[in-house]
Motif scaffolding. Structure first.
Motif, PDB file in Angstrom:
ATOM      1  N   SER A  93       0.847  -1.029  -0.015  1.00 29.22           N
ATOM      2  CA  SER A  93       0.046   0.199  -0.027  1.00 29.22           C
ATOM      3  C   SER A  93       0.846   1.340   0.122  1.00 29.22           C
ATOM      4  CB  SER A  93      -0.928  -0.064   1.389  1.00 29.22           C
ATOM      5  OG  SER A  93      -0.108  -0.207   2.315  1.00 29.22           O
ATOM      6  N   GLY A  94       0.310   2.467   0.126  1.00 33.97           N
ATOM      7  CA  GLY A  94       1.036   3.563   0.236  1.00 33.97           C
ATOM      8  C   GLY A  94       1.918   3.919  -1.041  1.00 33.97           C
ATOM      9  N   MET A  95       3.276   4.180  -0.457  1.00 36.59           N
ATOM     10  CA  MET A  95       4.497   4.699  -1.220  1.00 36.59           C
ATOM     11  C   MET A  95       5.252   3.453  -1.904  1.00 36.59           C
ATOM     12  SD  MET A  95       4.153   7.909  -1.318  1.00 36.59           S
ATOM     13  CE  MET A  95       2.727   8.720  -0.493  1.00 36.59           C
ATOM     14  N   ALA A 115      12.110  -5.313  -2.776  1.00 38.24           N
ATOM     15  CA  ALA A 115      12.189  -4.747  -1.487  1.00 38.24           C
ATOM     16  C   ALA A 115      12.122  -5.494  -0.188  1.00 38.24           C
ATOM     17  CB  ALA A 115      11.017  -3.745  -1.325  1.00 38.24           C
ATOM     18  N   THR A 116      12.050  -6.911  -0.377  1.00 37.28           N
ATOM     19  CA  THR A 116      11.870  -7.754   0.904  1.00 37.28           C
ATOM     20  C   THR A 116      13.368  -8.252   1.435  1.00 37.28           C
ATOM     21  OG1 THR A 116      11.314  -9.497  -0.689  1.00 37.28           O
ATOM     22  CG2 THR A 116       9.570  -8.487   0.702  1.00 37.28           C
TER      23      THR A 116
ATOM     24  N   THR B  99      15.230   0.736   7.576  1.00 42.39           N
ATOM     25  CA  THR B  99      14.904  -0.694   7.623  1.00 42.39           C
ATOM     26  C   THR B  99      13.575  -1.129   6.798  1.00 42.39           C
ATOM     27  OG1 THR B  99      14.653  -2.902   8.931  1.00 42.39           O
ATOM     28  CG2 THR B  99      14.211  -0.593  10.054  1.00 42.39           C
ATOM     29  N   ASP B 100      13.828  -2.115   6.312  1.00 46.77           N
ATOM     30  CA  ASP B 100      12.415  -2.737   5.553  1.00 46.77           C
ATOM     31  C   ASP B 100      11.245  -3.272   6.475  1.00 46.77           C
ATOM     32  OD1 ASP B 100      13.157  -2.073   2.965  1.00 46.77           O
ATOM     33  OD2 ASP B 100      14.628  -4.006   2.926  1.00 46.77           O
ATOM     34  N   SER B 101      11.880  -3.674   7.803  1.00 50.03           N
ATOM     35  CA  SER B 101      10.983  -4.166   8.790  1.00 50.03           C
ATOM     36  C   SER B 101       9.715  -3.057   9.009  1.00 50.03           C
ATOM     37  CB  SER B 101      11.866  -4.538  10.020  1.00 50.03           C
ATOM     38  OG  SER B 101      12.377  -5.560   9.928  1.00 50.03           O
ATOM     39  N   VAL B 102       8.595  -3.894   9.354  1.00 52.17           N
ATOM     40  CA  VAL B 102       7.688  -2.789   9.466  1.00 52.17           C
ATOM     41  C   VAL B 102       7.228  -2.709  11.283  1.00 52.17           C
ATOM     42  CG1 VAL B 102       4.858  -2.869   9.235  1.00 52.17           C
ATOM     43  CG2 VAL B 102       6.449  -3.521   7.350  1.00 52.17           C
ATOM     44  N   GLY B 117       9.900   0.692   6.572  1.00 54.52           N
ATOM     45  CA  GLY B 117       9.010  -0.282   6.088  1.00 54.52           C
ATOM     46  C   GLY B 117       7.341   0.145   6.233  1.00 54.52           C
ATOM     47  N   LEU B 118       7.250   0.671   7.533  1.00 55.74           N
ATOM     48  CA  LEU B 118       6.044   0.915   7.940  1.00 55.74           C
ATOM     49  C   LEU B 118       5.404   2.238   7.158  1.00 55.74           C
ATOM     50  CD1 LEU B 118       3.324   0.497   9.407  1.00 55.74           C
ATOM     51  CD2 LEU B 118       4.468   1.279  11.452  1.00 55.74           C
ATOM     52  N   LEU B 119       6.372   3.491   7.227  1.00 54.87           N
ATOM     53  CA  LEU B 119       6.055   4.451   6.517  1.00 54.87           C
ATOM     54  C   LEU B 119       5.783   4.553   5.357  1.00 54.87           C
ATOM     55  CD1 LEU B 119       6.202   7.721   7.157  1.00 54.87           C
ATOM     56  CD2 LEU B 119       8.594   7.649   6.271  1.00 54.87           C
ATOM     57  N   LEU B 120       6.426   3.888   4.355  1.00 54.90           N
ATOM     58  CA  LEU B 120       6.063   3.535   2.996  1.00 54.90           C
ATOM     59  C   LEU B 120       4.815   2.896   2.896  1.00 54.90           C
ATOM     60  CD1 LEU B 120       9.586   2.781   1.562  1.00 54.90           C
ATOM     61  CD2 LEU B 120       8.552   4.864   1.361  1.00 54.90           C
ATOM     62  N   ARG B 121       4.334   2.257   3.775  1.00 57.65           N
ATOM     63  CA  ARG B 121       3.112   1.643   3.687  1.00 57.65           C
ATOM     64  C   ARG B 121       1.869   2.436   4.043  1.00 57.65           C
ATOM     65  NH1 ARG B 121       6.500  -2.754   4.140  1.00 57.65           N
ATOM     66  NH2 ARG B 121       6.031  -4.465   2.510  1.00 57.65           N
TER      67      ARG B 121
END
Lengths: 174, 284
Positions: A93-95, A115-116, B99-102, B117-121
């Protein structure tokens, strides 16, 4: 030159398409499809559980959705589980799409997802963390002042409200 | 408890060899000793010290994103939220971790972190505000401070006391090591579920007070609920928090009838997309 311009236009196009892609979800339980985002609005249809929906818009605790085989309407957000057969299932979602595109561009990777697991933060990483006091000093340099925060809020027309805290799960307030 | 403190004091004095050489302000030490015996009475300076080392541990696990504009933005949003609470004058610091971690974290004394990771979602500023406000809630209620003190094997109260002593002799390495151990263990294990639910309820109110649509936090919880639970980037978050679906359902009930009237407040999509989008497009 023309070629470069053309390819950057193509990148821009794919970015905007990616970020505009509709989110998908499904209903968790039998859910009333409402004409407006209110509990007492007219009921347009009753959606059975596991109905696939496209999410069009959000408003507070409501989502405007387009269910397959029905016209669009509003359902409670708690009635919908996000995710579908495509990228959304991974929570893109999002960006996220913008970031992934940038990372692909940089690495020259043409794969769909990169990205993972690049830089993670697992429970083990956390336990074994070595302190970085210089990073805390750096953090200090980014601190905002109250007047900066206030004027940023003012310029976006965010206004203060007096609202009591919710003190328990029933919603009681203080 | 009082007996233990005086025993400890006695031991410290003996260990120092000479009271004069130690140049110890006994009254001050007794005063600190009294305070630290009661969990609720660790003063703001002690809280800030523990927060400082906890923040160092977190940023040791994943450093700050190197983007000044992004960090400044998150600090402005975060401080505006904190200003709507009963602790507006703490040294609030907000940071985006590379970090990619959410995930998102709080540390005592006013430290709040969110991962890239959280910000981008997220879709808008109201979602960011909801998460920051949840973390602010942990700081307001001193959740981490209390948990660290309860769980530190060696007893952080005693360590706070030795911090004061060590300070007078020019360093407090041992105390810091213990505090770092206690906080990294806590971040790996997580707070009590009830603390998380409480921070959720505080968070939505703080976001609404700051003028945002309070449904930002529920919206993020819905995103998390929709993510693949096997995704490694979610491992720490899912291990340390109650299920996103349960949090969402509880919040929905708690918000009905009181916060839904603020649902038409702005979500600030444009500003969020401009600043976070610019960062995301650069991919670093």
């Amino acid at each position: 030159m023309t070629l470069r311009r053309l390819s950057s236009a193509a990148v821009l196009l794919s970015i905007s398409v990616a970020s505009l892609a509709a989110e998908m979800g499904q209903t968790l339980v039998n859910t009333d499809l409402k004409s407006e985002p209110f509990a007492d609005a007219k009921t347009l249809a009753s959606l059975p559980g596991n109905s696939a929906v496209d999410v069009l818009k959000r408003q507070g605790g409501w989502m405007q959705v387009k269910p397959a085989g029905n016209s669009e309407g509003w359902v409670k957000m708690t009635a919908v589980k996000l995710g579908g057969a495509t990228a959304n299932a991974k929570g893109d979602s999002g960006m996220t799409a913008l970031w992934n595109t940038a990372m692909q561009g940089r690495s020259g990777n043409t794969g769909v997802t990169v990205a993972t697991g690049v830089r993670g933060l697992s429970p083990e990483d956390m336990k074994n963390a070595q302190p970085a006091p210089e990073q805390v000093k750096k953090l200090d340099s980014f601190a905002a002042t109250k007047s900066q925060a206030e004027s940023a809020a003012k310029s976006s027309k965010l206004s203060r409200r007096n609202i009591d805290y919710i003190v328990d799960a029933s919603g009681a307030r203080k | 408890m009082r007996v233990r403190v005086s025993l400890l004091l006695g031991a410290l004095l003996l260990a120092s060899g000479s009271v004069h050489a130690f140049n110890l302000d006994l009254n001050k030490l007794i005063d600190i000793g009294k305070k630290t015996t009661d969990l609720k009475e660790v003063d703001e300076q002690g809280e800030a010290e523990i927060g400082n080392v906890s923040a160092a541990a977190l940023l040791g696990a994943a450093p700050l994103v190197q983007n000044e504009k992004l960090q400044a933005y998150v600090n402005e949003v975060g401080l505006w939220l904190a200003m709507q609470t009963e602790r507006p004058d703490l040294a609030w610091r907000f940071g985006v971790m590379d970090t990619d971690s959410v995930n998102a974290f709080a540390a005592p004394g006013g430290y709040v972190f969110i991962t890239r990771g959280l910000l981008l979602r997220m879709r808008n500023e109201a979602e960011l505000a909801g998460v920051l406000a949840h973390e602010i809630g942990h700081v307001l209620k001193r959740h981490h401070l209390v948990a660290i003190q309860k769980n530190a094997k060696s007893g952080l109260a005693a360590n706070l006391l030795s911090m004061a002593v060590d300070n007078s002799s020019g360093g407090y390495g041992e105390w810091k090591k213990k505090a770092i151990g206690a906080s990294t263990e806590l971040y790996a294990r997580g707070l009590d579920k009830e603390d998380e639910f409480e921070a959720d309820r505080l968070g939505v109110v703080i976001a609404a007070r700051a003028g945002y649509d309070p449904y930002g936090l529920p919206s993020v919880l819905q995103t998390l609920d929709g993510m693949n639970a096997q995704d490694g980037n979610l491992a720490l978050l899912f291990k340390t928090h109650p299920a996103a679906r349960q949090r969402l359902d509880l919040l929905d009930t708690a918000m009905a009838g009181s916060l839904d009237r603020y649902a038409s407040q702005p979500v600030m999509k444009d500003r969020f997309e401009k600043i976070v989008g610019e960062y995301a497009r650069k991919g670093k």
